[in-house]
Design a protein around this motif. Structure first.
Motif, PDB file in Angstrom:
ATOM      1  N   ARG A 129      39.465  39.498  89.721  1.00  0.00           N
ATOM      2  CA  ARG A 129      38.031  39.246  89.680  1.00  0.00           C
ATOM      3  C   ARG A 129      37.637  39.032  88.220  1.00  0.00           C
ATOM      4  O   ARG A 129      38.377  39.358  87.312  1.00  0.00           O
ATOM      5  CB  ARG A 129      37.244  40.371  90.324  1.00  0.00           C
ATOM      6  N   VAL A 130      36.471  38.491  88.033  1.00  0.00           N
ATOM      7  CA  VAL A 130      35.947  38.256  86.686  1.00  0.00           C
ATOM      8  C   VAL A 130      34.870  39.293  86.425  1.00  0.00           C
ATOM      9  O   VAL A 130      33.899  39.394  87.181  1.00  0.00           O
ATOM     10  CB  VAL A 130      35.376  36.824  86.548  1.00  0.00           C
ATOM     11  N   GLN A 131      35.055  40.077  85.368  1.00  0.00           N
ATOM     12  CA  GLN A 131      34.063  41.089  84.996  1.00  0.00           C
ATOM     13  C   GLN A 131      33.158  40.531  83.903  1.00  0.00           C
ATOM     14  O   GLN A 131      33.610  39.835  82.999  1.00  0.00           O
ATOM     15  CB  GLN A 131      34.739  42.355  84.475  1.00  0.00           C
ATOM     16  N   ARG A 132      31.887  40.885  84.000  1.00  0.00           N
ATOM     17  CA  ARG A 132      30.889  40.450  83.021  1.00  0.00           C
ATOM     18  C   ARG A 132      31.183  41.103  81.673  1.00  0.00           C
ATOM     19  O   ARG A 132      31.429  42.290  81.583  1.00  0.00           O
ATOM     20  CB  ARG A 132      29.493  40.826  83.507  1.00  0.00           C
ATOM     21  N   ARG A 133      31.137  40.291  80.607  1.00  0.00           N
ATOM     22  CA  ARG A 133      31.391  40.786  79.246  1.00  0.00           C
ATOM     23  C   ARG A 133      30.254  40.433  78.295  1.00  0.00           C
ATOM     24  O   ARG A 133      30.424  40.467  77.093  1.00  0.00           O
ATOM     25  CB  ARG A 133      32.696  40.201  78.694  1.00  0.00           C
ATOM     26  N   GLY A 134      29.110  40.089  78.834  1.00  0.00           N
ATOM     27  CA  GLY A 134      27.954  39.766  78.001  1.00  0.00           C
ATOM     28  C   GLY A 134      27.449  38.377  78.297  1.00  0.00           C
ATOM     29  O   GLY A 134      27.702  37.813  79.361  1.00  0.00           O
TER      30      GLY A 134
END
Length: 166
Positions: A44-49
Motif C-alpha cells: 500500500r502507499v502511505q501518506r508522507r505529506g
C-alpha cells in the motif's frame, strides 16, 4: 562558494511564499505490510505529506524533491493490459487507494530528496545543477538545462492560473 546556496534558498523561499494559497498534491511511499500468519499482504502507499508540483520538482515547506511517478488512487479492478508498465501503474494506483487515498486523488511516489548543498558546491542533485554559476534545472532527461528562476516562475504561474480546460 556560498553565494549560489543563498540564491537557491532565496528562489525556493520566494516560491513557497508565492505558492502559499496554491493547491498541493499528496506525497506517498510504497510500504509492504507485515505478513499475517505467514501470508503476504498487498503493498500500500502511505501518506508522507504534500507538496507543490512544479514540473520535475516537488516543493514542500522545508525541502525540494525530484518527482517520481504520479498516479491517481483508484480501487483495484481486474483489467487486461498488454503492457507491463500499464499493469504496474494500475497496481500502484490500487496500492494508493488501499493506503487511504481518496478515489482519483493524485499521489506522488518514488520521489527523491534533492541536496541543495551539493548543488551549491557545483554538483548535480537530480535535475538541479549549477551551470556557469547559475542555478539551473533539467526539465527532461533529453533536454538541456534552463535557469531555475525562470522555470520556477513559469511553473508557479501555471499552477496558480492553469490554462482553461486543464
Amino acid at each position: 562558494m556560498t553565494e549560489p546556496r543563498v540564491d537557491l534558498e532565496a528562489l525556493f523561499s520566494r516560491a513557497r511564499t508565492t505558492l502559499a494559497s496554491a493547491p498541493r498534491e499528496a506525497l506517498g511511499e510504497v510500504v509492504q505490510p507485515r505478513r499475517v500468519l505467514g501470508v503476504a499482504r498487498a503493498p500500500r502507499v502511505q501518506r508522507r505529506g504534500d507538496a507543490w508540483h512544479l514540473g520535475v520538482l516537488l516543493v514542500t515547506d522545508d525541502a525540494v524533491l525530484a518527482t517520481g511517478d504520479v498516479v491517481r488512487a483508484r480501487e483495484e479492478a481486474r483489467r487486461g493490459y498488454t503492457a507491463t508498465s500499464q499493469r504496474e501503474r494500475a497496481e500502484l494506483a490500487a496500492a494508493a487507494f488501499r493506503g487511504g487515498f481518496a478515489e482519483g486523488e493524485s499521489v506522488h511516489v518514488g520521489w527523491r530528496m534533492l541536496d541543495l548543498d551539493a548543488v551549491a558546491r557545483g554538483e548535480a542533485s537530480g535535475p538541479l545543477a549549477l551551470v556557469d554559476g547559475v542555478p539551473s534545472v533539467r526539465w527532461s532527461q533529453a533536454g538541456g538545462y534552463t535557469a531555475l528562476a525562470g522555470y520556477l516562475d513559469e511553473r508557479i504561474e501555471l499552477l496558480r492560473h492553469p490554462p482553461q480546460g486543464a
